[in-house]
Design an enzyme around this catalytic site. Structure first.
Site, PDB file in Angstrom:
ATOM      1  CG  ASP A   1      46.863  41.188  46.867  1.00 31.81           C
ATOM      2  OD1 ASP A   1      46.720  42.406  47.111  1.00 31.81           O
ATOM      3  OD2 ASP A   1      46.578  40.306  47.694  1.00 31.81           O
TER       4      ASP A   1
ATOM      5  CB  THR B   1      47.776  42.021  52.873  1.00 28.11           C
ATOM      6  OG1 THR B   1      47.106  41.960  51.616  1.00 28.11           O
ATOM      7  CG2 THR B   1      47.685  40.670  53.559  1.00 28.11           C
TER       8      THR B   1
ATOM      9  CD  GLU C   1      47.703  33.729  53.901  1.00 27.28           C
ATOM     10  OE1 GLU C   1      47.618  34.960  53.806  1.00 27.28           O
ATOM     11  OE2 GLU C   1      47.256  32.952  53.042  1.00 27.28           O
TER      12      GLU C   1
END
Length: 291
Positions: A94, A99, A76
């Protein structure tokens, strides 16, 4: 740092959070065997007679859990230092909005909203509470409406608060880690298999779509039986990883399957079902080692 490859949207597919009132209860005082058939209602033994709590025997063992956090962080965040990721936040383009955090909570998939709601329940005057209306509006979209220009700065500020770090830990465990370990133990698979489940839930969520964790597991079960059904563990885990790779390839953002091919599959081929160090693997071309 490589852009993390994130999971699919999964709002309204997660278990409802239950607020625990007796925060001070020591969960480790409950023997693991108590969960097999529900908690016992018998009177607690006196301290002198109380048996020692049973040790965790899978990925929930503290040492193994730390390894799991590092493995996921390597994929990640391209780093083993997962504890440095509480303050991490960016839009990785994305279509899931921002995020952030130790597990990649997303403003567009609902888990970031759940996290900030939990943090606000515990600490109402926190720096992120004012963004709750905006987080509810952007849920399910990649929009930053109502979040810019200061949300990222305030996230970093919040990450210096131990209460926010604890909230991130608790949401990670509630939504991803605990369900993965529970299902893995029910299927009779060991530490490596439980990690394979955990990593799959982290990326794909557990929604009803064809690439969610439950669908991946169902696809694997159509090819092999897990140990709980008399099957061979290695055969079953290979089937699960095959199904996982298939799911990843259904989305362009997940086309790089190295977190399976040059990580989990490497451990499986070596027969390291207990995920014992030393561990050497690669993700997105980067090499990692845990001694």
């Amino acid at each position: 740092m490589h852009a993390p490859h994130k999971r699919a949207a999964r709002r309204n597919t997660r278990p409802v959070r239950i607020t625990v009132i007796a925060v001070g209860l020591a969960l480790t005082a409950i023997p693991v065997t108590a969960y097999a058939g529900g908690l016992s209602h018998q009177a607690a033994p006196t301290p002198a007679a109380a048996p020692k709590a049973a040790a965790a025997t899978g990925l929930d063992d503290p040492t193994k859990k730390e390894i799991a956090m590092q493995l996921v962080s390597s994929a990640e965040n391209s780093s083993l230092n997962w504890k440095s990721q509480y303050k991490y936040i960016e839009d990785i383009d994305d279509d899931r909005g921002y995020t952030a955090g130790i597990i990649g909570f997303c403003s567009g998939t609902g888990d970031m909203l759940d996290l900030v709601e939990l943090y606000t329940e515990r600490k109402p005057d926190n720096v992120l509470a004012k963004y709750l209306p905006a987080l509810r509006k952007v849920n399910g979209t990649p929009s930053h409406s109502g979040l810019d220009p200061n949300f990222t700065k305030d996230w970093v500020k919040a990450a210096s608060d131990s209460a926010f770090k604890k909230a991130q830990d608790d949401e990670r465990d509630r939504v991803y880690f605990n369900p993965a370990v529970k299902q893995g133990k029910a299927d009779g698979i060991g530490t490596l298999g439980q990690f394979a489940y955990y990593d799959a839930i982290v990326m794909h969520g557990d929604g009803g779509d064809s690439t969610g964790f439950s669908s991946i597991r169902k696809r694997a079960l159509s090819k092999a039986k897990p140990p709980s059904q008399g099957g061979n563990e290695v055969t079953y885990l290979n089937a699960f990883l095959d199904a996982r790779v298939w799911a990843m390839k259904q989305e362009e953002a997940h086309e790089d399957t190295s977190r399976v091919d040059t990580a989990q599959r490497v451990f499986l081929k070596k027969g390291n079902l207990n995920l014992d160090p030393p561990l050497d693997w690669k993700v997105y071309g980067d090499s990692f080692h845990i001694g």
